[in-house]
Design a protein around this motif. Sequence first.
Motif, PDB file in Angstrom:
ATOM      1  N   GLU A  47       0.859  -1.185   0.000  1.00 24.84           N
ATOM      2  CA  GLU A  47       0.000   0.000   0.000  1.00 24.84           C
ATOM      3  C   GLU A  47       0.894   1.233   0.000  1.00 24.84           C
ATOM      4  N   ASP A  48       0.729   2.064  -0.978  1.00 28.58           N
ATOM      5  CA  ASP A  48       1.575   3.254  -1.115  1.00 28.58           C
ATOM      6  C   ASP A  48       1.088   4.341  -0.159  1.00 28.58           C
ATOM      7  N   THR A  49       1.434   4.203   1.099  1.00 31.34           N
ATOM      8  CA  THR A  49       0.997   5.159   2.113  1.00 31.34           C
ATOM      9  C   THR A  49       1.797   6.447   2.077  1.00 31.34           C
ATOM     10  N   GLY A  50       3.070   6.362   1.620  1.00 32.14           N
ATOM     11  CA  GLY A  50       3.985   7.473   1.802  1.00 32.14           C
ATOM     12  C   GLY A  50       4.420   7.538   3.254  1.00 32.14           C
ATOM     13  N   GLY A  51       5.345   8.418   3.555  1.00 29.24           N
ATOM     14  CA  GLY A  51       5.835   8.521   4.920  1.00 29.24           C
ATOM     15  C   GLY A  51       6.365   9.904   5.234  1.00 29.24           C
ATOM     16  N   TYR A  52       6.431  10.189   6.532  1.00 28.99           N
ATOM     17  CA  TYR A  52       7.018  11.441   7.015  1.00 28.99           C
ATOM     18  C   TYR A  52       8.045  11.129   8.096  1.00 28.99           C
ATOM     19  N   PHE A  53       9.127  11.869   8.095  1.00 30.38           N
ATOM     20  CA  PHE A  53      10.022  11.964   9.243  1.00 30.38           C
ATOM     21  C   PHE A  53       9.744  13.326   9.875  1.00 30.38           C
ATOM     22  N   VAL A  54       9.350  13.322  11.144  1.00 32.10           N
ATOM     23  CA  VAL A  54       8.944  14.567  11.788  1.00 32.10           C
ATOM     24  C   VAL A  54       9.790  14.843  13.028  1.00 32.10           C
ATOM     25  N   THR A  55      10.025  16.111  13.271  1.00 37.44           N
ATOM     26  CA  THR A  55      10.782  16.547  14.441  1.00 37.44           C
ATOM     27  C   THR A  55       9.817  16.990  15.529  1.00 37.44           C
ATOM     28  N   THR A  56       9.770  16.219  16.608  1.00 40.59           N
ATOM     29  CA  THR A  56       8.918  16.577  17.744  1.00 40.59           C
ATOM     30  C   THR A  56       9.751  17.379  18.740  1.00 40.59           C
ATOM     31  N   PRO A  57       9.123  18.013  19.733  1.00 40.56           N
ATOM     32  CA  PRO A  57       9.888  18.758  20.744  1.00 40.56           C
ATOM     33  C   PRO A  57      10.888  17.890  21.507  1.00 40.56           C
ATOM     34  N   ALA A  58      10.697  16.566  21.504  1.00 41.23           N
ATOM     35  CA  ALA A  58      11.606  15.673  22.220  1.00 41.23           C
ATOM     36  C   ALA A  58      12.791  15.226  21.371  1.00 41.23           C
ATOM     37  N   ASP A  59      12.852  15.655  20.108  1.00 42.86           N
ATOM     38  CA  ASP A  59      13.906  15.213  19.202  1.00 42.86           C
ATOM     39  C   ASP A  59      14.981  16.279  19.043  1.00 42.86           C
ATOM     40  N   PRO A  60      16.240  15.869  18.805  1.00 42.90           N
ATOM     41  CA  PRO A  60      17.332  16.850  18.651  1.00 42.90           C
ATOM     42  C   PRO A  60      17.116  17.715  17.417  1.00 42.90           C
ATOM     43  N   ALA A  61      17.125  19.014  17.595  1.00 37.77           N
ATOM     44  CA  ALA A  61      16.814  19.936  16.501  1.00 37.77           C
ATOM     45  C   ALA A  61      17.831  19.871  15.372  1.00 37.77           C
ATOM     46  N   ASP A  62      19.101  19.579  15.700  1.00 30.91           N
ATOM     47  CA  ASP A  62      20.139  19.581  14.667  1.00 30.91           C
ATOM     48  C   ASP A  62      20.134  18.313  13.812  1.00 30.91           C
ATOM     49  N   TYR A  63      19.372  17.306  14.216  1.00 29.43           N
ATOM     50  CA  TYR A  63      19.384  16.043  13.468  1.00 29.43           C
ATOM     51  C   TYR A  63      18.703  16.192  12.111  1.00 29.43           C
TER      52      TYR A  63
END
Length: 547
Positions: free
Chosen positions: A83-99
């Motif tokens: 199933e071609d859902t697609g995807g996102y990588f998202v930056t939450t407040p708990a994730d390192p901003a520089d990554y």
Amino acid sequence: MRLSTEILVIGGGATGLGAAWDAALRGFKTVVLEKGDLANGTSGRYHGLLHSGGRYVIRDPQSARECAAENARLRKIMPSAIEDTGGYFVTTPADPADYADQFLAACQACAVPVSEVAPAIAFKREPLLNPKISRAFAVQDAACDSFDALHLLAGAVKEAGGEVLLRHKITEFIKEGNRVVGVVGENLATGEPFAIWADLVLNCAGAWAGRIAELAGCEVKVTPGKGVMIAMNSRLVNTVINRCKPPDDGDILVPVGTVSVIGTTDNAVPDPDHYAIEDWEVELLMAEGEHLIPNFSRFRALRAWAGCRPLYEDTKAGQQKDSRLMSRAHALLDHEGRDDVPGMLSMVGGKLTTFRHMAELLIDAACEKLSIKRECRTQETVIEPRGTKLHTASQRLAGIEGVGSKELGEGKPESFDAVICECELVTRHQIESHLRESHSPILNDLRRDLRLGMGPCQAGFCAYRAAGIIHEVFDNPDHLATRLTDYSTNAQLQQFLQERWKGERPVMWGHSLRSLELDLHIYQNILGVDSLPTERDIEVYPTEKTS
């Protein structure tokens, strides 16, 4: 049973079936041995993600490149399982901003398709997402139904002239000097011994590859990396959602069918057949889900399960590493040069997304060993599904309601077919047809092959119905060789329920607990399933062992 073949593949997961399909398409006489049912091992115990490669771009670029290439290829050759859902990588407040910047640059370096989108676009598509997400990157993730995929591959192997033998366990190798020339073992369905001679043996046993190699006198260190996942009762997202941070526990949410799967943990275990789902793992996954979807823990958790990744260490000794840091890349081992044991190759490590590529490399090496030059054909060969998708509830519903239905064996329109599993819309006709085609009276096979009992009620109302159908089908003159006793049918029902309840136990709270209490009342208090007689179990097919 005594057979001879050119190529013998050990292991009926994605890699083993992929290798057998490749070999059969190249014209080799090919046999696959699998100790369990299709999707019984690691390939049937994962979160359902077809990797874009984004997860590995920083820590494991080789795996990232392979995933990106094979993702595009698998969409073309087996589209009915994806199933071609697609995807996102998202930056939450708990994730390192520089990554995020590192991630974007690494994707571009590894040829992993990626584009940054405004968080508002992601929110519009996924309204339940954490509103505090600061950055979002679109990738080509997808959902892959491993049950469909493995059935398609097994069918493709047979279509190309190969054989797939399920419930055939190897006990030892046949050798001439140091050379492997075949295997002997037991047909777990009948108890009969078998012997198969082969020009070349391919070890594709995944997390069990080290054990197979040991039987042949080789040392291969494969670390089983246990991953725990939880299926949520509804499709909370329609897109694969990843945390934009170094890979860690509970950082991905995958929409698969009608559910969403949060995962995974990653811990090394000594035995891929025996491991437990710990309370802390479930608590951790539910807590991590809150970073992606606020109030995540208030949604109903359906069940938890685990599988073991085959993580290969290129050493014959040494300290065990942190399984999260071990490479997901594959390794092709030639035991003639490595262990002075000719006649066998091993493919270890890797991921389901890269199974076709791994199989191509393995059969290329097999051709070289056999001094035969034959080109790979799996890059462009499309595996056509037989009928509709096996596990698409919407298509099943259309058939039941008579939309585009076809006449069944007795002239009844499909709209009159009795529904046995309401949650997954499994009908009596589907069950009877599958039983006669598979010749397997094991109730757990219907779960893996038809998704019986995998819905919200977790077999609360269908298990006893299906057990009765199995007994009816195999209690007639057409199936005398595999005729079931009352005791064996009872044992099948007990074991099936135990597998369902085992997955529900780790998430026993709220609605899940209430549902489980209802199931227990039906089966224990009303039907008395715990007191059903099973001790005089004399059936030809043994009951399936649980792990």
